[in-house]
Design an enzyme around this catalytic site. Structure first.
Site, mmCIF file in Angstrom:
data_model
loop_
_atom_site.group_PDB
_atom_site.id
_atom_site.type_symbol
_atom_site.label_atom_id
_atom_site.label_comp_id
_atom_site.label_asym_id
_atom_site.label_seq_id
_atom_site.Cartn_x
_atom_site.Cartn_y
_atom_site.Cartn_z
ATOM 1 N N GLY A 85 14.977 62.875 16.414
ATOM 2 C CA GLY A 85 14.399 63.995 15.678
ATOM 3 C C GLY A 85 12.908 64.021 15.962
ATOM 4 C CB SER A 117 15.588 60.861 20.781
ATOM 5 O OG SER A 117 14.607 61.832 20.994
ATOM 6 C CB ALA A 118 12.577 60.094 17.025
ATOM 7 C CG HIS A 154 14.503 63.573 25.305
ATOM 8 N ND1 HIS A 154 15.854 63.772 25.151
ATOM 9 C CD2 HIS A 154 14.041 63.146 24.092
ATOM 10 C CE1 HIS A 154 16.204 63.492 23.893
ATOM 11 N NE2 HIS A 154 15.127 63.100 23.248
ATOM 12 C CD GLU A 189 17.874 64.243 27.853
ATOM 13 O OE1 GLU A 189 18.386 64.987 27.001
ATOM 14 O OE2 GLU A 189 17.096 63.303 27.575
#
Length: 246
Positions: A85, A117-118, A154, A189
């Site tokens: 997020g 991700s985060a 990413h 990715e």
């Protein structure tokens, strides 16, 4: 330490976390319970439910860190999964809820850590190589410091036929290195970093990643690349300034 640091939660054409179920099962090593930290998104309950559904095939019970006392939950967790997020919102919440030191100590003590991700950004010394917009202001950029280098999830390059003339991702990472002498692993990715004890490898899709270091050209990283040498490099941030922790 046992770390699984995913570039992303969802890969094109597949369901949430579907591409990563095998390495998640591996790192959990039979544990049937995970504390899910949903603070990077505003809908904590909905995000936790999505994670619980995704991990159903593994027979894992998912407990949301927003339900009850997050500090108590982190102290008792058998495994910790911090979802993706907005990284600025996530880090602000981790510091505000006094979770940074507890999670760091638990993971350094052997509790498996999964980030996406985060959540992967949180494993770094600082937030400084995230891609996110600073929608809130955390009290410090100091993160969990579970690895002594930075990660850029990413990661993408500009298409050769693109007319976009703005800064590329690689340019931004090179600017980071102008100010910070710390390696950056950019993961594309569908890929992830897996740390098990003193070994660090790049797993996932054949897309691989890129290693950025000050004074050296970017180095392409292939699937299953052994990056264990990066675990020996000391982070060169002033941690007293970065963490502001007692």
């Amino acid at each position: 330490m046992e770390l699984l640091l995913l570039s992303n939660s969802t890969t094109f054409g597949r369901k949430f976390l579907e591409h990563a179920l095998e390495p998640i099962s591996e790192i959990l090593n039979g544990s049937n319970e995970v504390l899910f930290v949903p603070f990077a998104l505003a809908d904590h309950a909905g995000y936790t439910a999505e994670a619980a559904e995704a991990l159903t095939p593994l027979g894992v019970t998912v407990i949301g860190a927003h339900v009850g006392d997050p500090v108590d939950l982190a102290q008792k967790a058998k495994a910790i999964f911090i979802g993706g997020g907005n990284s600025f919102r996530l880090l602000k919440e981790l510091h505000g809820k006094e979770l940074t030191r507890i999670i760091r100590d638990r993971v350094r003590g052997g509790v498996p850590y999964i980030g996406s991700s985060a959540g992967t950004n949180m494993a770094c010394p600082t937030l400084r190589t995230t891609n996110d917009m600073p929608i809130v202001e955390p009290p410090t950029f100091g993160a969990l410091n579970l690895v002594p280098f930075q990660i850029n999830p990413h990661y993408v390059e500009r298409s050769l036929d693109s007319s976009h003339m703005g800064e590329t991702r690689s340019k931004r990472l090179e600017e980071f290195l102008e100010e910070n002498d710390v390696p950056v692993v950019a993961v594309r990715e569908g890929t992830w970093l897996r740390r098990s004890s003193g070994r660090l490898t790049l797993g996932g899709s054949e897309a691989g990643g890129v290693l950025f270091r000050r004074g050296s050209p970017p180095e392409e990283l292939s699937q299953n690349a052994d990056l264990s040498e990066l675990l020996e490099a000391p982070a060169r941030f002033d941690l007293r300034e970065a963490y502001h922790l007692s």
